[in-house]
Write an enzyme that holds these catalytic residues in place. Structure first.
Site, PDB file in Angstrom:
ATOM      1  N   HIS A  70       5.807  48.382  -1.267  1.00 53.04           N
ATOM      2  CA  HIS A  70       5.090  47.113  -1.421  1.00 53.04           C
ATOM      3  C   HIS A  70       3.603  47.365  -1.219  1.00 53.04           C
ATOM      4  O   HIS A  70       3.190  48.179  -0.393  1.00 53.04           O
ATOM      5  CB  HIS A  70       5.631  46.039  -0.478  1.00 53.04           C
ATOM      6  CG  HIS A  70       5.405  46.319   0.975  1.00 53.04           C
ATOM      7  ND1 HIS A  70       4.232  46.027   1.627  1.00 53.04           N
ATOM      8  CD2 HIS A  70       6.213  46.873   1.893  1.00 53.04           C
ATOM      9  CE1 HIS A  70       4.328  46.381   2.882  1.00 53.04           C
ATOM     10  NE2 HIS A  70       5.534  46.907   3.075  1.00 53.04           N
ATOM     11  N   ASP A 123       3.477  40.901  -5.482  1.00 50.29           N
ATOM     12  CA  ASP A 123       3.100  40.768  -4.068  1.00 50.29           C
ATOM     13  C   ASP A 123       2.705  39.320  -3.752  1.00 50.29           C
ATOM     14  O   ASP A 123       1.933  38.704  -4.482  1.00 50.29           O
ATOM     15  CB  ASP A 123       1.935  41.701  -3.767  1.00 50.29           C
ATOM     16  CG  ASP A 123       1.762  41.987  -2.298  1.00 50.29           C
ATOM     17  OD1 ASP A 123       2.089  41.099  -1.469  1.00 50.29           O
ATOM     18  OD2 ASP A 123       1.302  43.085  -1.957  1.00 50.29           O
ATOM     19  N   TYR A 151     -10.993  50.262 -14.274  1.00 51.82           N
ATOM     20  CA  TYR A 151     -10.714  51.696 -14.320  1.00 51.82           C
ATOM     21  C   TYR A 151     -10.617  52.286 -12.912  1.00 51.82           C
ATOM     22  O   TYR A 151      -9.729  53.090 -12.625  1.00 51.82           O
ATOM     23  CB  TYR A 151     -11.790  52.450 -15.102  1.00 51.82           C
ATOM     24  CG  TYR A 151     -11.807  52.204 -16.588  1.00 51.82           C
ATOM     25  CD1 TYR A 151     -10.658  51.897 -17.300  1.00 51.82           C
ATOM     26  CD2 TYR A 151     -12.995  52.295 -17.301  1.00 51.82           C
ATOM     27  CE1 TYR A 151     -10.685  51.683 -18.670  1.00 51.82           C
ATOM     28  CE2 TYR A 151     -13.039  52.090 -18.674  1.00 51.82           C
ATOM     29  CZ  TYR A 151     -11.877  51.784 -19.351  1.00 51.82           C
ATOM     30  OH  TYR A 151     -11.921  51.573 -20.706  1.00 51.82           O
TER      31      TYR A 151
END
Length: 142
Positions: A22, A64, A113
């Site tokens: 997680h 999440d 990125y």
């Protein structure tokens, strides 16, 4: 063969999804994304759209719930308020498939990125639509 697992999810991708903890990120990237050179393991799913991969991943992986933005896309360069076709499609898939539907947030190109370079893995799809990239943060399986 296994039941109830979307057939487009390769053994390598299933392994990555299972191995992630997680809070780990996974990137689903279009065909133009620098997936091989950005750093994390690259899992190739050439010929499959990013939308199809997103839907398949979200059938197995929770988003999440402990962060504000568990789904992030790349802003259009020079026009950050534009919502490209791929991003609109991603939002619809998240609303229909995710166990924790959220509004997608965006990151500037180079910030996207940078965040991608720290992901657990990058899934390079055959997506031909521009800006067909999304970062997902894995949640807890309750």
């Amino acid at each position: 063969m296994l039941r109830n697992i979307p057939s487009i999810l390769s053994p390598d991708l299933l392994h990555a999804l299972r191995a992630m903890g997680h809070g780990d990120d996974i990137v689903i990237a279009d065909a133009n994304f620098p997936a091989e050179s950005i750093g994390p393991k690259c899992i190739r799913l050439d010929g499959i759209s990013a939308s199809d991969v997103l839907k398949a991943v979200l059938t197995l992986m929770p988003l999440d719930t402990f962060v504000d933005d568990p789904a992030l896309t790349m802003q259009v360069v020079g026009d950050p308020d534009t919502i490209p076709e791929a991003m609109a499609d991603f939002q619809k898939i998240i609303e229909e498939t995710a166990d924790n539907p959220v509004k997608i947030a965006t990151l500037e190109r180079f910030a996207f990125y940078e965040r991608s370079s720290r992901a657990y893995a990058v899934v390079q799809t055959g997506e031909s639509r521009l800006y067909g990239n999304i970062i997902l943060k894995k949640g807890v399986v309750a």
